[in-house]
Every structure is written in C-alpha cells, then in structure tokens.
Design an enzyme around this catalytic site. Structure first.
Site, short mmCIF file in Angstrom:
data_model
loop_
_atom_site.label_atom_id
_atom_site.label_comp_id
_atom_site.label_asym_id
_atom_site.label_seq_id
_atom_site.Cartn_x
_atom_site.Cartn_y
_atom_site.Cartn_z
N ARG A 66 -76.08 75.72 18.86
CA ARG A 66 -75.55 76.21 17.64
C ARG A 66 -75.41 77.66 17.20
O ARG A 66 -74.52 78.13 16.51
CB ARG A 66 -76.36 75.50 16.29
CG ARG A 66 -76.45 74.10 16.26
CD ARG A 66 -77.20 73.56 14.78
NE ARG A 66 -77.37 72.36 15.08
CZ ARG A 66 -76.37 71.36 14.24
NH1 ARG A 66 -75.46 71.85 13.83
NH2 ARG A 66 -76.61 69.92 14.58
N ASN A 108 -71.45 75.89 -1.74
CA ASN A 108 -71.22 74.52 -1.29
C ASN A 108 -70.87 73.52 -2.44
O ASN A 108 -71.75 73.60 -3.66
CB ASN A 108 -72.33 74.24 -0.56
CG ASN A 108 -72.20 72.56 0.20
OD1 ASN A 108 -71.09 72.39 0.54
ND2 ASN A 108 -73.19 71.88 0.03
N LEU A 145 -81.52 72.39 3.47
CA LEU A 145 -80.12 71.66 3.27
C LEU A 145 -79.89 71.20 1.99
O LEU A 145 -80.71 70.35 1.22
CB LEU A 145 -80.34 70.33 4.09
CG LEU A 145 -78.78 69.49 4.35
CD1 LEU A 145 -77.88 70.11 4.80
CD2 LEU A 145 -79.26 68.12 5.11
N ASP A 146 -78.70 71.45 1.39
CA ASP A 146 -78.31 71.08 0.01
C ASP A 146 -79.38 71.51 -1.24
O ASP A 146 -79.51 70.57 -2.17
CB ASP A 146 -78.12 69.37 -0.05
CG ASP A 146 -77.23 69.09 0.83
OD1 ASP A 146 -75.96 69.68 1.04
OD2 ASP A 146 -77.02 67.93 1.36
#
Ligand code: GRF
Length: 194
Positions: A66, A108, A145-146
């Site tokens: 990554r 996002n 995440l989120d």
C-alpha cells in the site's frame, strides 16, 4: 485565491459529477484532477467530457504494498497541487501515513448515517436492523475508517418493501445534494482560513 480540488473515484462517479458541476461561478474551488485506481471506472470519461484532467493510478501492480501505491498517488498529486482531496466512491483503504499527510484537506462521502454502518453493505445492514431512517454523511477523513469530524448528513426514509438497491438509489439522490453542499462549506472554511 481559487482552491484546487482533486477527486478520487473507483467506479461510475455520479458523486464526482455532482461535485464537478457544482464548482462554478462564485464557488471558491475548481476541479484540477479526477484520479481513479481503476482504468475501467466509468467516471473517467464523464470527467474528461467536462474538460477535467484525469489519471489512473492502478493499485494492482503494487500488490499488497500500500505504501508504494500511495507514493504513486502522492507523486501524481504533487503534479496537480490540490488544496482539497474528495473521496467519491474510492474503494481503496488508505494508510495512516497517507491520511496524516492530507488530514484537514481530505473529505469523504459515506452512504450511511455515521457512526452507524461504517464499511460496506450499509443499506443491507440498515434494512436488516429494522431501521426506519437511512442516509448519507460527509466527513473529514481521519485515520479511523469512516470517522472524522462530521460536515453534514441527509436522511431518507426506509420503506417496508425496500431492498438494498431501492434504498441505495434513494440515498444516492441525497448524496448528490449533500456532497456539493459540504464541499462548498469545507472550501469556504479553508478559503477563509477558519
Ligand atoms: C456512493 O454511494 C458513495 O457514497 C460510496 O460509493 C458510492 C459511489 O457512487 N462511497 P458513485 O461512483 O459516486 O456513483
């Protein structure tokens, strides 16, 4: 000063189109790049048709590395010098290192009423749980995440006969209204330095 916006996509890019189409007249930002990790992303031709630069940084040659993929992302971004990065259906998980570099400048859209249903299959999970309301969220991207500071949310009803697909379609209509409005809010804030 006009802010420069890069948008990351992986698929059809309907949110990306709503963002591109919103950056006109007195908007403090303009698009500088649409980037996809997937050369088949339908959104690439939609961006090109609107005269916006597009590029593909394919994640597959990097395999599990990554960091190397993200180095390639950053090299591309350096060429376009965005002030803001919008993730719009970008289906790669980003590392802490990449996010830290862009924190405060990256937002996002997520198709649930966060903090409910982080991750995937949000609509199916909301229906299975028996929720009566679903929606979408636009938030700043932080290492979890989120998560990250919420910019705004829109809600829609969940109907008795909804399937994940019918609910997704109803939420998507709201995404196309919410994301441009929250980009505007975020850009206004960055432009005014507050
Ligand atoms: C949207 O539902 C967005 O919330 C999610 O992925 C989907 C992308 O759709 N992150 P599109 O590519 O913008 O049409």
């Amino acid at each position: 000063m006009t802010l420069r916006v890069a948008i990351f996509i992986s698929g059809g890019g309907s949110n990306m189109v709503s963002l591109l189409d919103s950056m006109t007249s007195d908007h403090p930002a303009r698009p500088c790049l649409v980037l996809s990790n997937n050369s088949d992303a339908g959104g690439l031709s939609k961006a090109a048709a609107r005269g916006v630069a597009t590029t593909v940084v394919d994640h597959r040659p990097f395999g599990a590395d990554r960091a190397a993929f993200e180095m390639a992302l950053n090299e591309t971004l350096e060429q376009y010098q965005p002030d803001i990065v919008c993730l719009a259906g970008f289906m790669r998980v980003l590392t802490e290192e990449f996010i830290s570099k862009w924190q405060g400048r990256m937002i996002n859209i997520h198709p649930s009423l966060l903090p409910k249903y982080r991750g995937l299959k949000t609509h199916a999970r909301a229906i299975e749980t028996g929720d009566k309301i679903a929606g979408c969220s636009v938030h700043e991207v932080t290492v979890e995440l989120d998560e990250g500071p919420m910019l705004g949310q829109h809600t829609v009803p969940i109907l008795n006969d909804d399937t994940p697909e019918t609910l997704a379609a109803r939420v998507l209509i709201e995404e196309h209204i919410l994301y441009p409005a929250m980009l505007r809010k975020f850009a206004d804030r960055l432009a005014s330095g507050t």
